[in-house]
Write an enzyme that holds these catalytic residues in place. Structure first.
Site, short mmCIF file in Angstrom:
data_model
loop_
_atom_site.label_atom_id
_atom_site.label_comp_id
_atom_site.label_asym_id
_atom_site.label_seq_id
_atom_site.Cartn_x
_atom_site.Cartn_y
_atom_site.Cartn_z
N PHE A 239 0.82 -1.22 0.00
CA PHE A 239 0.00 0.00 0.00
C PHE A 239 0.85 1.26 0.00
CE2 PHE A 239 -2.22 -3.37 2.49
CZ PHE A 239 -3.00 -3.80 1.44
N GLY A 665 -5.22 -0.09 -9.01
CA GLY A 665 -4.90 -0.40 -7.61
C GLY A 665 -5.42 0.64 -6.64
N GLU A 666 -5.43 1.90 -7.05
CA GLU A 666 -5.70 2.96 -6.08
C GLU A 666 -7.03 3.67 -6.27
OE1 GLU A 666 -1.51 4.65 -4.83
OE2 GLU A 666 -1.46 3.77 -6.81
MO1 MOS Z 1 0.98 3.10 -3.93
S1 MOS Z 1 0.54 4.27 -2.31
O1 MOS Z 1 1.81 4.31 -4.83
O2 MOS Z 1 2.03 1.87 -3.49
#
Ligand code: MOS
Length: 705
Positions: A239, A665-666
């Site tokens: 993360f 992912g984000e």
């Molecule tokens: Mo993500 S917070 O850029 O691993």
């Protein structure tokens, strides 16, 4: 080569799934390394000052203790930009919890016990018995405007005249939102096994970036890049906290060198809170001005944040406010205060996650001020080009996500009146918010081999931190090679495979798949030139996407999404239950529906956690986080996640990369907290501008105390 159905876009299960559930998959700490010693760090108990002396005599007298390390007896490192990595390089203490010594022993228990026997004599500066310089106070005269924020964002951006537009606006909103300090706390702690063979260093490291970490550690130790090898076969989450090397990894390399033995370091859950970065708290003021028809005339967003005295890190919190909605006038700025605290850093959607809580809450407030549907308000402010850069979007499907989300959720006909849907002692409400995350892509290399027996091997210094990257890259390679997935082995997780960016910034799939696809295409060409005949030694093709990226056409590239939440709020306890959370995303081509869904659901779940639970409390007398473990730092558990659905739209974007993937992912965590806070307002009639939305905050609003 036979013609096969493409596997990109399918939903194959994780290649390493069986290894993981049977325990065969090795994480960093689990590699069998003969004769390994164990390292336990000693952390500073003062907030600022100097170490006068380290007395390791009692520790050294304990059985199995090999060494006590301090700033006087470890290797000198090169000065690098990230001052957090200067582990044991001076006697100075910059925050409570910083590594000031370490014990190396034959057993883990022995190292831990001996670490507690190390006596450190400090010369403490500053507060003494009073309050330490650890609190982000908006009135602090030392607050400044940093020139740059991380990930390439500018500190402050202005266009038009936001102040005048706000003064003249028919309808406006002006509110302050706060988000707390948060911690990534991946399930697998930061762990390293380090061993030296002469002047070469091998690190089994829990790492989001094998090649980038190897390069950084080589620089730190003044070694050529080839002298450091990082291996990260399996990683249990990161993360952002494992995107760059953190102090425990440096400590492992230093300790292994000092005792001339392999060593193991695993940060404990408590140690992680000081040693592996955290998300900065924010104090954000958002001012929006609009015409009566809902068209924005001004977006004004200021984010105050903190960093350490060691490193100036600025989270790009207002970045999304620059490209989200059309506005002729805009002011977006970061401000920073440097404290005697550990350095904050990237945590899932750094910037966008806290920033979009503020912007998307303010948009909901504006919708109420305008008496306009919040979905319609967002659609009314859809820009035709990127408002900041003026560049066209490579693709932008926010409106499609909002419309599809509204339809799936059953938004139509919603009565906007707050605080009227009673069910016994519960109040119900719904809310919406937009999601976005930039498409970052970096150059990568990859190598594809064809073996004489019809098997293919692809090597790339990518890493699978639990996202399914290994599986997705195998799909990409199989399609390019025109063979079934089981004839391709994609090897990841090793720095020796050459330059490749991290599993961070949601750029893994977009960056790595480009290199994999290019290497495979080159290999197919070589094979075609030989009519498919593979020589006994095999055939190899290597690809590097540096030039492809240099030639990348200028576009504004972003993922988008829309999230809808339904909550119930208990009027007696103040408890908020997220009954339903529904997200629709546009992330370009979805390579693997199964692992992509997990990514979205994981991000949204972290969003629930951000909305309702997560907060690190700093005690100014103690100078540190008080709740630095998972008993005191609450995260969403299974029972907190009830109905949750992730969907996506088919998005074709030819201005990305050969696969057409954006990065997912984000984006899932962005906007979630605002959707929930907006639903809490709809349920109760009370606006929650401070995260997390705890029981006491809701009770104070609903019951007046
Ligand atoms: Mo993500 S917070 O850029 O691993």
């Amino acid at each position: 080569m036979t013609t096969l159905d493409k596997v990109v876009g399918g939903a194959p299960t994780r290649i390493e799934g069986r290894d993981k559930v049977t325990g065969a998959a090795r994480y960093a700490y689990e590699h069998p390394v003969p004769d390994a010693a164990y390292v336990s760090p000693v952390q500073s108990t003062i907030v600022r000052g100097r170490v006068r002396a380290v007395d390791g005599s009692a520790a050294l007298a304990m059985p199995g203790v090999i060494a006590v390390l301090d700033s006087g007896n470890v290797s000198r490192l090169r000065r690098v930009e990230d001052a957090e990595l200067a582990v044991l390089q001076s006697a100075d203490v910059a925050y409570r919890g910083q590594i000031v010594a370490a014990v190396v022993a034959n057993t883990l228990e022995g190292a831990c016990e001996a670490a507690s026997a190390v006596r450190v004599d400090y010369e403490e500066e500053g507060a003494g018995e009073g309050e330490h310089d650890v609190v982000l106070n908006p009135g602090d005269p030392r607050i400044f405007s940093p020139e740059k924020a991380s990930a390439g964002f500018a500190g402050t951006v202005d266009w038009g005249d936001a102040e005048s537009a706000l003064a003249a606006a028919a309808v406006s909103v002006d509110a302050v939102y706060t988000t707390p300090t948060e911690h990534a706390s991946p399930m697998e702690p930061h762990a390293t096994i380090a061993f030296w063979e002469g002047e070469t260093l091998t690190l089994y490291n829990s790492d989001q970036a094998p090649w980038m970490s190897a390069t950084a550690i080589a620089e730190l130790f003044g070694l050529p890049e080839s002298a450091v090898s990082v291996i990260a076969d399996h990683v249990g989450g990161g993360f952002g906290s494992k995107a760059v090397p953190r102090p425990p990894t440096v400590l492992a390399a230093l300790a292994a060198r000092a005792v001339r033995r392999p060593v193991k370091v695993a940060a404990t859950r408590q140690q992680m809170f000081a040693l592996v970065s955290y998300r900065t708290p924010t104090v954000q003021r958002v001012r929006l001005g609009a015409e009566r028809d809902g068209k924005l005339t001004a977006v004004w967003h200021d984010a105050l944040q903190q960093s350490s005295k060691l490193v100036e890190y600025t989270e790009p919190t207002v970045g999304a406010s620059r490209m989200m909605y059309a506005t002729p006038n805009s002011h977006t700025a970061h401000r920073l205060l440097r404290l005697d605290m550990p350095t904050p850093s990237w945590m899932r959607a750094p910037g966008e996650a806290p920033g979009m809580f503020a912007l998307e809450s303010a948009m909901d407030e504006l919708a109420y001020a305008l008496e306009m549907d919040p979905v319609q308000l967002r659609i009314a402010n859809e820009p035709s080009v990127d408002p900041e850069s003026g560049l066209p979007f490579s693709s932008r499907n926010l409106v499609a996500c909002l419309r599809e989300g509204a339809a799936r959720f059953g938004w139509a006909g919603r009565d906007p009146t707050p605080g009227v849907r009673e069910d016994g002692r519960w109040l119900a409400g719904t809310g919406v918010a937009s999601s976005t995350y930039p498409v970052f892509t970096r150059a990568s290399t990859a190598t594809a081999y064809a073996g004489p027996t019809g098997r293919f091997v692809v090597q790339i210094a990518a890493v699978d931190i639990g996202t399914g990257a290994r599986t997705a890259l195998t799909q990409v390679a199989a399609d390019e090679l025109g063979v079934p997935m089981d004839r391709v082995t994609v090897r990841v997780g090793r720095s020796v495979f050459g330059p490749a960016p991290f599993a961070g910034g949601s750029m893994g799939t977009s960056s790595w798949s480009w290199a994999v696809s290019k290497a495979c295409r080159a290999l197919v060409k070589k094979l075609d030139e030989r009519s498919g005949l593979v020589p006994p030694e095999g055939l190899e093709a290597r690809a590097d996407t540096t030039e492809d990226l240099a030639a990348w056409k200028r576009f504004s590239r972003h993922s988008f999404g829309a999230q809808f939440a339904e909550v119930r709020v208990n009027v007696d306890s103040g408890q908020v239950r997220v009954e339903r959370l529904l997200g629709v995303f546009a992330g370009g081509r979805i390579v693997n529906a199964r692992t992509a869904r997990s990514q979205f659901l994981g991000g949204m779940t972290m969003g629930v956690s951000m909305a309702l639970h997560e907060a690190l409390e700093t005690d100014p007398r103690f100078g540190d986080f008080v709740n630095h473990d998972l008993a005191g730092y609450h995260i969403a558990a299974n029972a907190d996640v009830r109905g949750i659905e992730a969907h996506w739209i088919d998005e074709q974007d030819d201005e990305l990369n050969p696969v057409g993937a954006k990065g997912i992912g984000e984006v899932g965590i962005v906007g979630t907290a605002a959707a929930i806070a907006n639903a809490v307002f709809h349920a109760t009639g009370f606006r929650q501008r401070d995260l997390p939305i705890t029981l006491d905050r809701v009770r104070a609003a609903v019951r007046g105390g």
